[in-house]
Design a protein around this motif. Structure first.
Motif, mmCIF file in Angstrom:
data_model
loop_
_atom_site.group_PDB
_atom_site.id
_atom_site.type_symbol
_atom_site.label_atom_id
_atom_site.label_comp_id
_atom_site.label_asym_id
_atom_site.label_seq_id
_atom_site.Cartn_x
_atom_site.Cartn_y
_atom_site.Cartn_z
ATOM 1 N N LYS A 1 0.946 -1.071 -0.066
ATOM 2 C CA LYS A 1 -0.087 0.011 -0.138
ATOM 3 C C LYS A 1 0.964 1.007 -0.007
ATOM 4 N N ASP A 2 2.117 1.191 0.625
ATOM 5 C CA ASP A 2 2.874 2.219 0.638
ATOM 6 C C ASP A 2 4.313 1.865 1.001
ATOM 7 N N ALA A 3 5.052 2.877 1.030
ATOM 8 C CA ALA A 3 6.592 2.614 1.395
ATOM 9 C C ALA A 3 6.907 2.073 2.641
ATOM 10 N N GLY A 4 5.937 2.357 3.443
ATOM 11 C CA GLY A 4 6.283 1.934 5.017
ATOM 12 C C GLY A 4 6.080 0.359 5.346
ATOM 13 N N GLY A 5 5.735 -0.316 4.290
ATOM 14 C CA GLY A 5 5.611 -1.992 4.134
ATOM 15 C C GLY A 5 4.292 -2.419 4.815
ATOM 16 N N SER A 6 3.163 -1.572 5.137
ATOM 17 C CA SER A 6 2.108 -1.998 5.335
ATOM 18 C C SER A 6 1.255 -2.716 4.057
ATOM 19 N N VAL A 7 0.341 -3.455 4.379
ATOM 20 C CA VAL A 7 -0.198 -4.240 3.503
ATOM 21 C C VAL A 7 -1.657 -4.332 3.302
ATOM 22 N N GLU A 8 -1.832 -4.155 1.833
ATOM 23 C CA GLU A 8 -3.470 -3.777 1.738
ATOM 24 C C GLU A 8 -3.881 -5.138 0.917
ATOM 25 N N LEU A 9 -5.051 -5.686 1.564
ATOM 26 C CA LEU A 9 -5.542 -7.004 1.161
ATOM 27 C C LEU A 9 -6.837 -6.721 0.091
ATOM 28 N N GLU A 10 -6.773 -7.370 -1.156
ATOM 29 C CA GLU A 10 -7.977 -7.532 -1.762
ATOM 30 C C GLU A 10 -8.472 -8.793 -1.938
ATOM 31 N N LEU A 11 -9.772 -8.941 -1.250
ATOM 32 C CA LEU A 11 -10.182 -10.371 -1.522
ATOM 33 C C LEU A 11 -11.274 -10.176 -2.608
ATOM 34 N N SER A 12 -10.674 -11.422 -3.759
ATOM 35 C CA SER A 12 -11.750 -11.312 -4.797
ATOM 36 C C SER A 12 -12.399 -12.811 -5.101
ATOM 37 N N PRO A 13 -13.245 -13.372 -4.001
ATOM 38 C CA PRO A 13 -13.625 -14.677 -4.309
ATOM 39 C C PRO A 13 -14.594 -14.700 -5.608
ATOM 40 N N GLU A 14 -14.349 -15.728 -6.374
ATOM 41 C CA GLU A 14 -15.307 -16.086 -7.590
ATOM 42 C C GLU A 14 -16.343 -16.772 -6.894
ATOM 43 N N ASP A 15 -17.649 -16.612 -7.706
ATOM 44 C CA ASP A 15 -18.675 -17.672 -7.269
ATOM 45 C C ASP A 15 -18.437 -18.991 -6.995
ATOM 46 N N ILE A 16 -19.191 -20.040 -6.296
ATOM 47 C CA ILE A 16 -18.552 -21.372 -6.216
ATOM 48 C C ILE A 16 -19.674 -22.164 -7.206
ATOM 49 N N GLU A 17 -18.933 -23.006 -7.709
ATOM 50 C CA GLU A 17 -19.729 -23.771 -8.900
ATOM 51 C C GLU A 17 -20.083 -24.913 -8.419
ATOM 52 N N VAL A 18 -21.443 -25.342 -8.256
ATOM 53 C CA VAL A 18 -21.734 -26.774 -8.030
ATOM 54 C C VAL A 18 -22.333 -27.371 -9.350
ATOM 55 N N THR A 19 -22.047 -28.640 -9.443
ATOM 56 C CA THR A 19 -22.185 -29.114 -10.849
ATOM 57 C C THR A 19 -22.697 -30.647 -10.642
ATOM 58 N N ALA A 20 -23.547 -31.112 -11.349
ATOM 59 C CA ALA A 20 -24.242 -32.445 -11.234
ATOM 60 C C ALA A 20 -24.334 -33.016 -12.594
ATOM 61 N N GLU A 21 -23.795 -34.210 -12.908
ATOM 62 C CA GLU A 21 -24.030 -35.110 -14.145
ATOM 63 C C GLU A 21 -24.147 -36.381 -13.796
ATOM 64 N N VAL A 22 -25.519 -36.772 -14.757
ATOM 65 C CA VAL A 22 -26.010 -38.040 -14.453
ATOM 66 C C VAL A 22 -26.332 -38.907 -15.928
ATOM 67 N N ASP A 23 -26.038 -40.135 -15.920
ATOM 68 C CA ASP A 23 -26.475 -40.732 -17.041
ATOM 69 C C ASP A 23 -27.603 -41.483 -17.073
ATOM 70 N N ALA A 24 -28.324 -41.484 -18.162
ATOM 71 C CA ALA A 24 -29.572 -42.063 -18.181
ATOM 72 C C ALA A 24 -29.976 -42.943 -19.422
ATOM 73 N N ARG A 25 -30.802 -43.842 -19.426
ATOM 74 C CA ARG A 25 -31.017 -44.781 -20.468
ATOM 75 C C ARG A 25 -32.498 -44.769 -20.587
ATOM 76 N N PHE A 26 -32.891 -44.499 -21.905
ATOM 77 C CA PHE A 26 -34.158 -44.172 -22.000
ATOM 78 C C PHE A 26 -34.625 -45.228 -23.488
ATOM 79 N N VAL A 27 -36.287 -45.748 -23.158
ATOM 80 C CA VAL A 27 -36.657 -46.340 -24.351
ATOM 81 C C VAL A 27 -37.968 -45.744 -24.865
ATOM 82 N N VAL A 28 -38.268 -45.855 -26.101
ATOM 83 C CA VAL A 28 -39.516 -45.273 -26.467
ATOM 84 C C VAL A 28 -40.807 -46.006 -26.058
ATOM 85 N N VAL A 29 -41.809 -45.346 -25.654
ATOM 86 C CA VAL A 29 -42.941 -45.777 -24.796
ATOM 87 C C VAL A 29 -43.743 -46.587 -25.985
#
Length: 224
Positions: A196-224
């Motif tokens: 942040k400055d020459a004095g050595g102090s620190v500035e933090l920038e928190l930049s979290p991205e959105d959390i992704e929740v994913t689901a995948e399924v396999d399915a088998r179908f037949v014609v009615v």
């Protein structure tokens, strides 16, 4: 023999993180063990005191925290000429602190960076609350199954066939041989520290991205 359709359905949802767990290390080294140990133990007491005044499991800003035992070890380093140097003693301890208030997380880390010489922030793990994560997982799995139904019906419609009905549903890669699993992506995040400055102090920038929740399924179908 009825026409059979095997499809993979998927769905992803993105949510801003609700918790940030700071992964912290306190470490120091020197020529004698006791001063090194005492320095780390003193820094740990200061960190614990700073966390205890913020700790409230229900309302935060700190909802949970934990510390490890102080670890010590020693080594004899070598210089560039191949000469073994005097013994160096090390001491370190890990601390985890979970925040629900990210502004207070930033302030807490910045204060300790200035106050404790041996303080190191190894990273921040972003997450959802357990209840919200489970709810989101249920929603995403439902949408993934619906996506599989849609895909199968589109194949059937393209062939001029009738409605389809499911005969098997499984997590991706578990329905049968020859169907390879596909891994879902994960939400990323980063934490940037800039002078942040020459004095050595620190500035933090928190930049979290959105959390992704994913689901995948396999399915088998037949014609009615």
């Amino acid at each position: 023999m009825p026409t059979e359709f095997t499809v993979r359905g998927s769905h992803s949802a993105f949510q801003p993180p609700e918790r940030g767990t700071a992964q912290v290390t306190l470490a120091f080294q020197g020529p004698a063990l006791q001063p090194v140990y005492d320095r780390v133990a003193g820094d740990l007491q200061a960190v614990q005191a700073s966390v205890q005044e913020l700790h409230d499991p229900a309302n935060g800003p700190v909802t949970w925290w934990a510390t490890q035992h102080v670890r010590t070890w020693a080594e004899r380093p070598w210089n560039q000429d191949g000469r073994q140097l005097p013994l160096v003693h090390h001491a370190s301890v890990g601390v985890q602190v979970k925040f629900r208030d990210f502004a207070r997380l930033t302030t807490w880390v910045g204060r300790l960076v200035d106050a404790a010489e041996g303080f190191r922030l190894d990273g921040v793990v972003w997450s959802l609350t357990e209840a919200h994560r489970l709810e989101l997982e249920r929603t995403v799995r439902t949408r993934a199954v619906q996506d599989a139904v849609r895909r199968a019906q589109e194949y059937a419609d393209a062939l001029g066939l009738g409605p389809v009905r499911p005969v098997a549903v499984a997590d991706a890669g578990m329905l049968g041989p020859g169907i390879s699993p596909m891994g879902g992506g994960g939400g990323g995040s980063y934490l940037r520290m800039a002078a942040k400055d020459a004095g050595g102090s620190v500035e933090l920038e928190l930049s979290p991205e959105d959390i992704e929740v994913t689901a995948e399924v396999d399915a088998r179908f037949v014609v009615v």
